[in-house]
Design a protein around this motif. Sequence first.
Motif, PDB file in Angstrom:
ATOM      1  N   GLY A  31      31.635  56.249  48.976  1.00  0.00           N
ATOM      2  CA  GLY A  31      32.284  57.473  49.448  1.00  0.00           C
ATOM      3  C   GLY A  31      31.745  57.997  50.750  1.00  0.00           C
ATOM      4  O   GLY A  31      32.234  59.005  51.271  1.00  0.00           O
ATOM      5  N   THR A  32      30.688  57.353  51.286  1.00  0.00           N
ATOM      6  CA  THR A  32      30.133  57.746  52.573  1.00  0.00           C
ATOM      7  C   THR A  32      30.455  56.673  53.612  1.00  0.00           C
ATOM      8  O   THR A  32      30.906  55.576  53.277  1.00  0.00           O
ATOM      9  CB  THR A  32      28.608  57.921  52.476  1.00  0.00           C
ATOM     10  OG1 THR A  32      28.022  56.730  51.924  1.00  0.00           O
ATOM     11  CG2 THR A  32      28.251  59.096  51.582  1.00  0.00           C
ATOM     12  N   GLY A  33      30.184  56.977  54.859  1.00  0.00           N
ATOM     13  CA  GLY A  33      30.411  56.012  55.928  1.00  0.00           C
ATOM     14  C   GLY A  33      29.121  55.655  56.628  1.00  0.00           C
ATOM     15  O   GLY A  33      28.047  56.161  56.302  1.00  0.00           O
ATOM     16  N   GLY A  34      29.214  54.762  57.606  1.00  0.00           N
ATOM     17  CA  GLY A  34      28.056  54.379  58.394  1.00  0.00           C
ATOM     18  C   GLY A  34      27.226  53.292  57.759  1.00  0.00           C
ATOM     19  O   GLY A  34      27.515  52.808  56.660  1.00  0.00           O
ATOM     20  N   ALA A  35      26.168  52.904  58.455  1.00  0.00           N
ATOM     21  CA  ALA A  35      25.270  51.865  57.962  1.00  0.00           C
ATOM     22  C   ALA A  35      24.482  52.362  56.758  1.00  0.00           C
ATOM     23  O   ALA A  35      24.327  53.570  56.536  1.00  0.00           O
ATOM     24  CB  ALA A  35      24.321  51.428  59.078  1.00  0.00           C
ATOM     25  N   LEU A  36      23.984  51.417  55.973  1.00  0.00           N
ATOM     26  CA  LEU A  36      23.273  51.728  54.735  1.00  0.00           C
ATOM     27  C   LEU A  36      21.833  51.232  54.809  1.00  0.00           C
ATOM     28  O   LEU A  36      21.571  50.130  55.297  1.00  0.00           O
ATOM     29  CB  LEU A  36      23.972  51.058  53.543  1.00  0.00           C
ATOM     30  CG  LEU A  36      25.393  51.544  53.258  1.00  0.00           C
ATOM     31  CD1 LEU A  36      26.135  50.542  52.391  1.00  0.00           C
ATOM     32  CD2 LEU A  36      25.350  52.910  52.581  1.00  0.00           C
ATOM     33  N   VAL A  37      20.919  52.038  54.293  1.00  0.00           N
ATOM     34  CA  VAL A  37      19.520  51.651  54.160  1.00  0.00           C
ATOM     35  C   VAL A  37      19.134  51.826  52.704  1.00  0.00           C
ATOM     36  O   VAL A  37      19.466  52.845  52.074  1.00  0.00           O
ATOM     37  CB  VAL A  37      18.595  52.504  55.053  1.00  0.00           C
ATOM     38  CG1 VAL A  37      17.131  52.135  54.826  1.00  0.00           C
ATOM     39  CG2 VAL A  37      18.956  52.331  56.525  1.00  0.00           C
ATOM     40  N   THR A  38      18.459  50.840  52.143  1.00  0.00           N
ATOM     41  CA  THR A  38      17.984  50.949  50.770  1.00  0.00           C
ATOM     42  C   THR A  38      16.674  50.184  50.634  1.00  0.00           C
ATOM     43  O   THR A  38      16.059  49.805  51.635  1.00  0.00           O
ATOM     44  CB  THR A  38      19.061  50.476  49.766  1.00  0.00           C
ATOM     45  OG1 THR A  38      18.642  50.817  48.441  1.00  0.00           O
ATOM     46  CG2 THR A  38      19.312  48.987  49.868  1.00  0.00           C
ATOM     47  N   VAL A  39      16.247  49.963  49.389  1.00  0.00           N
ATOM     48  CA  VAL A  39      14.917  49.420  49.119  1.00  0.00           C
ATOM     49  C   VAL A  39      15.041  48.180  48.236  1.00  0.00           C
ATOM     50  O   VAL A  39      15.908  48.120  47.355  1.00  0.00           O
ATOM     51  CB  VAL A  39      14.041  50.492  48.425  1.00  0.00           C
ATOM     52  CG1 VAL A  39      12.636  49.973  48.154  1.00  0.00           C
ATOM     53  CG2 VAL A  39      13.977  51.759  49.273  1.00  0.00           C
ATOM     54  N   ALA A  40      14.172  47.211  48.463  1.00  0.00           N
ATOM     55  CA  ALA A  40      14.275  45.915  47.785  1.00  0.00           C
ATOM     56  C   ALA A  40      14.132  46.013  46.277  1.00  0.00           C
ATOM     57  O   ALA A  40      14.589  45.118  45.550  1.00  0.00           O
ATOM     58  CB  ALA A  40      13.221  44.958  48.338  1.00  0.00           C
ATOM     59  N   SER A  41      13.510  47.067  45.774  1.00  0.00           N
ATOM     60  CA  SER A  41      13.268  47.201  44.332  1.00  0.00           C
ATOM     61  C   SER A  41      14.277  48.098  43.632  1.00  0.00           C
ATOM     62  O   SER A  41      14.066  48.494  42.484  1.00  0.00           O
ATOM     63  CB  SER A  41      11.858  47.754  44.090  1.00  0.00           C
ATOM     64  OG  SER A  41      11.692  48.996  44.756  1.00  0.00           O
ATOM     65  N   GLU A  42      15.389  48.396  44.301  1.00  0.00           N
ATOM     66  CA  GLU A  42      16.395  49.269  43.690  1.00  0.00           C
ATOM     67  C   GLU A  42      17.108  48.594  42.523  1.00  0.00           C
ATOM     68  O   GLU A  42      17.084  47.369  42.370  1.00  0.00           O
ATOM     69  CB  GLU A  42      17.427  49.685  44.738  1.00  0.00           C
ATOM     70  CG  GLU A  42      16.884  50.605  45.798  1.00  0.00           C
ATOM     71  CD  GLU A  42      16.307  51.885  45.230  1.00  0.00           C
ATOM     72  OE1 GLU A  42      17.068  52.669  44.636  1.00  0.00           O
ATOM     73  OE2 GLU A  42      15.093  52.093  45.377  1.00  0.00           O
ATOM     74  N   HIS A  43      17.778  49.403  41.727  1.00  0.00           N
ATOM     75  CA  HIS A  43      18.597  48.908  40.627  1.00  0.00           C
ATOM     76  C   HIS A  43      19.775  48.120  41.185  1.00  0.00           C
ATOM     77  O   HIS A  43      20.246  48.360  42.301  1.00  0.00           O
ATOM     78  CB  HIS A  43      19.103  50.097  39.807  1.00  0.00           C
ATOM     79  CG  HIS A  43      19.723  49.732  38.500  1.00  0.00           C
ATOM     80  ND1 HIS A  43      21.022  49.283  38.393  1.00  0.00           N
ATOM     81  CD2 HIS A  43      19.233  49.756  37.235  1.00  0.00           C
ATOM     82  CE1 HIS A  43      21.302  49.051  37.130  1.00  0.00           C
ATOM     83  NE2 HIS A  43      20.237  49.323  36.402  1.00  0.00           N
ATOM     84  N   ALA A  44      20.274  47.180  40.385  1.00  0.00           N
ATOM     85  CA  ALA A  44      21.404  46.362  40.817  1.00  0.00           C
ATOM     86  C   ALA A  44      22.624  47.202  41.147  1.00  0.00           C
ATOM     87  O   ALA A  44      23.445  46.808  41.991  1.00  0.00           O
ATOM     88  CB  ALA A  44      21.748  45.335  39.738  1.00  0.00           C
ATOM     89  N   ALA A  45      22.780  48.355  40.511  1.00  0.00           N
ATOM     90  CA  ALA A  45      23.936  49.206  40.798  1.00  0.00           C
ATOM     91  C   ALA A  45      23.934  49.679  42.246  1.00  0.00           C
ATOM     92  O   ALA A  45      24.994  49.938  42.825  1.00  0.00           O
ATOM     93  CB  ALA A  45      23.957  50.409  39.859  1.00  0.00           C
ATOM     94  N   VAL A  46      22.751  49.783  42.843  1.00  0.00           N
ATOM     95  CA  VAL A  46      22.648  50.121  44.263  1.00  0.00           C
ATOM     96  C   VAL A  46      22.716  48.861  45.123  1.00  0.00           C
ATOM     97  O   VAL A  46      23.518  48.767  46.050  1.00  0.00           O
ATOM     98  CB  VAL A  46      21.343  50.896  44.546  1.00  0.00           C
ATOM     99  CG1 VAL A  46      21.062  50.969  46.054  1.00  0.00           C
ATOM    100  CG2 VAL A  46      21.423  52.300  43.974  1.00  0.00           C
ATOM    101  N   LEU A  47      21.873  47.875  44.821  1.00  0.00           N
ATOM    102  CA  LEU A  47      21.810  46.683  45.665  1.00  0.00           C
ATOM    103  C   LEU A  47      23.136  45.939  45.717  1.00  0.00           C
ATOM    104  O   LEU A  47      23.569  45.494  46.789  1.00  0.00           O
ATOM    105  CB  LEU A  47      20.697  45.751  45.165  1.00  0.00           C
ATOM    106  CG  LEU A  47      19.265  46.281  45.317  1.00  0.00           C
ATOM    107  CD1 LEU A  47      18.271  45.295  44.712  1.00  0.00           C
ATOM    108  CD2 LEU A  47      18.928  46.554  46.785  1.00  0.00           C
ATOM    109  N   ASP A  48      23.786  45.796  44.580  1.00  0.00           N
ATOM    110  CA  ASP A  48      25.056  45.069  44.568  1.00  0.00           C
ATOM    111  C   ASP A  48      26.161  45.845  45.284  1.00  0.00           C
ATOM    112  O   ASP A  48      27.044  45.256  45.917  1.00  0.00           O
ATOM    113  CB  ASP A  48      25.484  44.761  43.136  1.00  0.00           C
ATOM    114  CG  ASP A  48      24.634  43.667  42.498  1.00  0.00           C
ATOM    115  OD1 ASP A  48      23.774  43.101  43.200  1.00  0.00           O
ATOM    116  OD2 ASP A  48      24.835  43.382  41.300  1.00  0.00           O
ATOM    117  N   THR A  49      26.129  47.170  45.180  1.00  0.00           N
ATOM    118  CA  THR A  49      27.132  47.981  45.868  1.00  0.00           C
ATOM    119  C   THR A  49      26.904  47.962  47.372  1.00  0.00           C
ATOM    120  O   THR A  49      27.858  47.888  48.159  1.00  0.00           O
ATOM    121  CB  THR A  49      27.112  49.428  45.336  1.00  0.00           C
ATOM    122  OG1 THR A  49      27.209  49.406  43.911  1.00  0.00           O
ATOM    123  CG2 THR A  49      28.275  50.229  45.895  1.00  0.00           C
ATOM    124  N   VAL A  50      25.638  48.000  47.785  1.00  0.00           N
ATOM    125  CA  VAL A  50      25.322  47.896  49.211  1.00  0.00           C
ATOM    126  C   VAL A  50      25.753  46.532  49.742  1.00  0.00           C
ATOM    127  O   VAL A  50      26.300  46.420  50.850  1.00  0.00           O
ATOM    128  CB  VAL A  50      23.817  48.133  49.441  1.00  0.00           C
ATOM    129  CG1 VAL A  50      23.407  47.727  50.858  1.00  0.00           C
ATOM    130  CG2 VAL A  50      23.473  49.602  49.193  1.00  0.00           C
TER     131      VAL A  50
END
Length: 359
Positions: free
Chosen positions: A78-97
Motif C-alpha cells: 500500500g506504500t510506494g518507493g523503494a523498500l528497506v528491510t532486514v535479513a532476519s525478518e519474517h517471511a511475510a515481510v521478506l516474500d512481500t518485499v
Amino acid sequence: MTYLDYQATTPLAPEAFEAMLPWLRDQHANPHSPHRPGRAAKAAVEVARDEVAALLPPGGRVVFTSGATESLNWAIKGTGGALVTVASEHAAVLDTVLWASRNGRNQTVLPVDHYGFVDLPVAKAASWPDTGLFAAMLVNNEIGVIQPVERLAELAHAAGALFLCDAVQGYGRVPIPDACDLVAISAHKVHGPKGIGALWIRDGVALEPLLHGGDQEGGRSGTLSPALCAGFGVAARLMADHRDADAAHVERLWSYAIDRLRGWTVNGSTEHRYRGNLNVRRDGLDVNRLMSDCRDIAFSAGSACASGSGRPSHVLRAIGLSDAQARSSIRLGFGRYTTEDELARALDTLVAAADAQFR
C-alpha cells in the motif's frame, strides 16, 4: 502433551473464549448493518478496537485484518518507493518485499550481526534513494532478539520514509516506540483467537487498499467477525493486566531453562531478548530424531511458517550459523500458561533424549 511452541501460537485465554461465545452462539448480526442487532455487534467491535489500541502508540487508528500476514502485505503493497528491510525478518515481510521488487520497486536487505541485531553503521551507510518504507521486526520470532526499532525508525524518517514495525511477537510484552508509522499485530500470539490481526496506522498516513469491496474498515474491505474482535480485545486487555506477572513468570522459566541446558549454545543475544523465546543448539544434534523421541513435547525446529520446507532457518543463517548448526537448533517457547513443573519435566526429557544421541 507439554506445549512449548508459544512463538507459533499461544493457548487461547479462557476469558477470550468466554467473550467470543455469545457472538458465535446467539448474536449473529453483521456489525456493518444499521439495525439494532447490527449496532450491538458494531459496539462490541469498537470496544475491542479500543482494548487493542491501548497497547499501541497514540495518534493512530486500529484497522482489523485477517492476521499479521495481511497487515504486513497491506503496509508494504500500500506504500510506494523503494523498500528497506532486514535479513532476519519474517517471511511475510521478506516474500512481500521480493514480490514488490519483481514488480519494479527497488529493495535493500540489511544484514544482522552474530547476535541478531541490525548493523547500524551499515544501515546508516546504506544507499536510501527514493525509499518509501523501512520494515523491521520488534521481537524476532525465531531467536527473540529485540531490535532497536526506535533508532531504525529515525533512520527511515531521515530518509523521508515511513517505518513499519512487525510487532507480532512483541505486542503487549515489549513497548512499541511512538516513532513507528505502521504496526502489524496478531491476536493468536497473545492468547487470542486465530484469524484476526490488526494494522495500526498513524494519523495522516494513507495506504492504497489491498482488498477492494465495501471499505468497511476505512481502507480495508470485508465483514468483521464480532466474535474474533471480542476475543482479540479481551486478550489484549489481559496482556495489559498481566504484563508484570507474565514478565516475572517468563523470567523464572527462562532462568530455569538456561540452567538446565548447560552445554547448549543460545542463538542470538541473551541480553536484549524476549525471555519467552529460547533458541538453542547442540552441535551434531539430530533434531528430527529428537522430535521423534520427544513426541509428547510440542517444540519447534524453526518458524512454523517455514516448517516442512527442508531448508535451514534463514534467521539462523543470517546470524552466521552454518547449515549444520542451524539444523542442530531448537526453539522453546513458553509463557503465561506454562508451569514450572511441566517445563522441568520437558527439559529433563529433551536433555536425556539429546544425551542419548552422543553415547
